[in-house]
Write an enzyme that holds these catalytic residues in place. Structure first.
Site, PDB file in Angstrom:
ATOM      1  N   HIS A 108       0.858  -1.196   0.000  1.00 59.48           N
ATOM      2  CA  HIS A 108       0.000   0.000   0.000  1.00 59.48           C
ATOM      3  C   HIS A 108       0.893   1.244   0.000  1.00 59.48           C
ATOM      4  O   HIS A 108       1.955   1.248   0.639  1.00 59.48           O
ATOM      5  CB  HIS A 108      -0.916  -0.019   1.225  1.00 59.48           C
ATOM      6  CG  HIS A 108      -1.991   1.017   1.147  1.00 59.48           C
ATOM      7  ND1 HIS A 108      -1.745   2.349   1.377  1.00 59.48           N
ATOM      8  CD2 HIS A 108      -3.305   0.927   0.801  1.00 59.48           C
ATOM      9  CE1 HIS A 108      -2.872   3.038   1.200  1.00 59.48           C
ATOM     10  NE2 HIS A 108      -3.830   2.196   0.844  1.00 59.48           N
ATOM     11  N   GLU A 163      -4.103   2.350  -7.393  1.00 59.53           N
ATOM     12  CA  GLU A 163      -4.503   3.443  -6.502  1.00 59.53           C
ATOM     13  C   GLU A 163      -3.640   4.675  -6.763  1.00 59.53           C
ATOM     14  O   GLU A 163      -2.530   4.778  -6.225  1.00 59.53           O
ATOM     15  CB  GLU A 163      -4.330   3.026  -5.042  1.00 59.53           C
ATOM     16  CG  GLU A 163      -5.122   1.803  -4.652  1.00 59.53           C
ATOM     17  CD  GLU A 163      -5.400   1.776  -3.165  1.00 59.53           C
ATOM     18  OE1 GLU A 163      -6.576   1.837  -2.793  1.00 59.53           O
ATOM     19  OE2 GLU A 163      -4.445   1.740  -2.369  1.00 59.53           O
TER      20      GLU A 163
END
Ligand code: PGA
Length: 237
Positions: A108, A163
């Site tokens: 992430h 993302e």
């Protein structure tokens, strides 16, 4: 035979990443509220897979409550140790995670930025996850990060999550058209693995992403903290 009968609904992954939020008590409340809403709305999941990623401290209790409430939820860890279990203070190993979850979020951008995770570290995490039959949900913010991990992805059970940095937590999602174009490029590189979109997804915009042909679901941060909003995301996806 009608041509429509050849059309297969794609499988959609709706993943809620709680990040560093919620105590055990709050986790229990989330699950009860989600369950009440789910039963009231009489939701049929069909081809939707709903996965939540609570913090490690809540993972076991979330798993337990979900079983009691007979929810068809699946679980992800938000991170995994790159090493086998042993003398590594603070780490949670893939073997320990496998008791409670089938998925693990890797790479992430918040880990890459705040905890200096680099390509080498991410490769180790994908490798050890594969060893313990955890599906990696590998987050990337651009195509370079995909190229870096390409070889690992080909050999693993991997879901990708695109993302863009500017969309995370900002209320400014990518356009569905741009997300679609990046997702299509990612799919070409990774032999058609599922690709999710993440970044400011809400119940109001989720369908504009999930209806795109190359997008196989969403990774939701902030909006997954509210069980009813998350439920609306599941319904509208
Ligand atoms: P957000 O976070 O939905 O709050 O933008 C997405 C993510 O970081 O995965």
């Amino acid at each position: 035979m009608c041509a429509l009968s050849f059309y297969h609904m794609k499988k959609l992954f709706i993943v809620g990443n709680w990040k560093s939020n919620k105590t055990i008590k709050e986790t229990e409340k989330w699950l009860h509220d989600f369950s009440d809403g789910f039963n009231k709305a009489n939701i049929k999941l069909g081809d939707k897979k709903v996965i939540i990623a609570p913090p490690f401290t809540s993972l076991e209790h979330a798993h337990y409550c979900s079983g009691n409430l007979k929810l068809s939820l699946e679980f992800a860890a938000q991170d995994v140790s790159p090493l086998e279990e042993g003398s590594y203070t603070g780490e949670v190993s893939a073997r320990q995670i496998k008791e409670l979850a089938d998925y693990v979020i890797i790479g992430h951008s918040e880990r890459r930025t705040n905890f200096y995770e680099n390509g080498e570290m991410i490769k180790k995490k994908i490798t050890i996850s594969r060893q313990y039959r955890l599906t990696s949900i590998l987050c990337v913010s651009d195509l370079k990060q995909i190229h870096d991990a390409k070889f690992m992805i080909h050999n693993s059970n991997c879901i990708l999550a695109y993302e863009p940095l500017s969309a995370i937590g900002s209320g400014l999602p990518d356009t569905p058209q741009n997300a679609e174009s990046v997702a299509a490029k990612i799919k070409e590189i990774v032999n058609d693995a599922p690709v999710l979109y993440g970044g400011s997804v809400t119940s109001l915009n989720v369908n504009s992403f999930t209806k795109m042909p190359s997008i196989d679901g969403v990774l939701v941060g902030g909006a997954s903290l509210d069980p009813l909003e998350f439920l609306n995301i599941v319904q509208n996806a």
